[in-house]
Design an enzyme around this catalytic site. Structure first.
Site, short mmCIF file in Angstrom:
data_model
loop_
_atom_site.label_atom_id
_atom_site.label_comp_id
_atom_site.label_asym_id
_atom_site.label_seq_id
_atom_site.Cartn_x
_atom_site.Cartn_y
_atom_site.Cartn_z
N GLU A 186 -10.68 -32.85 -47.84
CA GLU A 186 -11.87 -32.01 -47.68
C GLU A 186 -12.34 -32.14 -46.24
O GLU A 186 -12.86 -33.19 -45.84
CB GLU A 186 -12.96 -32.49 -48.66
CG GLU A 186 -14.27 -31.75 -48.49
CD GLU A 186 -15.38 -32.32 -49.38
OE1 GLU A 186 -15.08 -32.92 -50.43
OE2 GLU A 186 -16.55 -32.16 -49.00
N ARG A 198 -18.93 -29.48 -40.63
CA ARG A 198 -20.08 -30.10 -39.95
C ARG A 198 -19.87 -30.20 -38.45
O ARG A 198 -20.74 -30.69 -37.74
CB ARG A 198 -20.33 -31.50 -40.50
CG ARG A 198 -20.61 -31.53 -41.98
CD ARG A 198 -20.91 -32.94 -42.46
NE ARG A 198 -20.76 -33.00 -43.90
CZ ARG A 198 -20.89 -34.10 -44.61
NH1 ARG A 198 -21.16 -35.24 -44.02
NH2 ARG A 198 -20.72 -34.07 -45.93
N THR A 223 -18.76 -28.90 -47.25
CA THR A 223 -20.02 -28.44 -46.64
C THR A 223 -20.02 -26.91 -46.53
O THR A 223 -20.49 -26.33 -45.54
CB THR A 223 -20.28 -29.12 -45.28
OG1 THR A 223 -19.88 -30.50 -45.34
CG2 THR A 223 -21.76 -29.09 -44.94
N LYS A 273 -18.22 -30.92 -58.32
CA LYS A 273 -18.52 -32.13 -57.57
C LYS A 273 -19.83 -32.66 -58.13
O LYS A 273 -20.73 -31.88 -58.49
CB LYS A 273 -18.67 -31.78 -56.09
CG LYS A 273 -19.05 -32.96 -55.22
CD LYS A 273 -19.27 -32.56 -53.76
CE LYS A 273 -17.99 -32.58 -52.98
NZ LYS A 273 -18.23 -32.61 -51.50
#
Ligand SMILES: O=C[C@H](O)COP(=O)(O)O
Ligand SMILES: CC(=O)C(=O)O
Length: 212
Positions: free
Chosen positions: A45, A49, A73, A133
């Site tokens: 993943e 960011r 994100t 998640k």
């Protein structure tokens, strides 16, 4: 809907741990992905960011064929479209919005929303999702919350993420509703800064042994 769940399962079942990567230097992307994927952690993943995140996903998708690279994100519809174009094989978020659910319904790649409460989970079920998640796992109730969710939501599978480390991961992975766990502990900041791929590779191999 069933095929969407099967597509997510194929990704989440590929490894007991999903490294959550924050890549600052584009040149780290490929050696980092290789250190992880070659040591038993193929599902990656890459968080959106940093400025280089999308380019990092592109490079890993192109140059590390044994990796299953996804984007983390993912906060809005545009992120989902952009990472799909960049070659991400899945997208995952720290929470979810109606806009993201709408985008996910027509996305070319599987989307894994995050939930932290029973109500958020029920909203996700309404949207046709069954894999989530669980974020932020440790502060949202940890292993106890996962056990409690197994009562009313027995058919739902999770990827708990947030505050988990090598010591905490086994208790999550022992639960029938936990498919895999996410975290960043196998990529210590100092090892990444030093481009110490051996250390990261060894930590990844330890993670790969966590289940089975
Ligand atoms: O923001 C947190 C990431 O999802 C990973 O969590 P972690 O660094 O606590 O393992
Ligand atoms: C933290 C997390 O789940 C994400 O950045 O996607």
């Amino acid at each position: 809907m069933e095929s969407r769940i099967a597509a997510v399962d194929a990704i989440l079942r590929a490894a007991p741990v999903v490294p959550v990567l924050t890549i600052e230097r584009l040149d780290d992307a490929v050696p980092l992905a290789r250190a992880l994927a070659d040591n038993g952690l193929p599902v990656l993943e890459v968080t959106l960011r940093t400025d280089v995140a999308r380019a990092a996903i592109e490079r890993i998708a192109r140059e590390v064929p044994n990796a299953i690279v996804g984007a983390g994100t993912v906060l809005k519809r545009e992120d989902l479209l952009a990472v799909s174009d960049a070659g991400a094989q899945f997208a995952i978020s720290p929470g979810v919005t109606d806009g993201l659910y709408a985008a996910a319904a027509t996305s070319a790649i599987p989307f894994i929303p995050a939930i932290a409460t029973a109500s958020e989970l029920m909203h996700g079920l309404d949207e046709g999702h069954a894999r989530f998640k669980f974020f932020p796992a440790e502060s949202a109730g940890g292993v106890g919350a996962m056990k409690a969710f197994a009562g009313p939501f027995a058919h739902v599978g999770f990827c708990p993420t947030g505050g988990i480390d090598a010591a905490k991961a086994p208790a999550y992975l022992a639960l029938p509703n936990v498919i895999t766990v996410g975290g960043s502990w196998m990529v210590p900041k100092d090892a990444l800064a030093a481009r110490d791929w051996d250390t990261i590779g060894k930590l990844a191999a330890d993670c790969a042994r966590l289940r089975g």
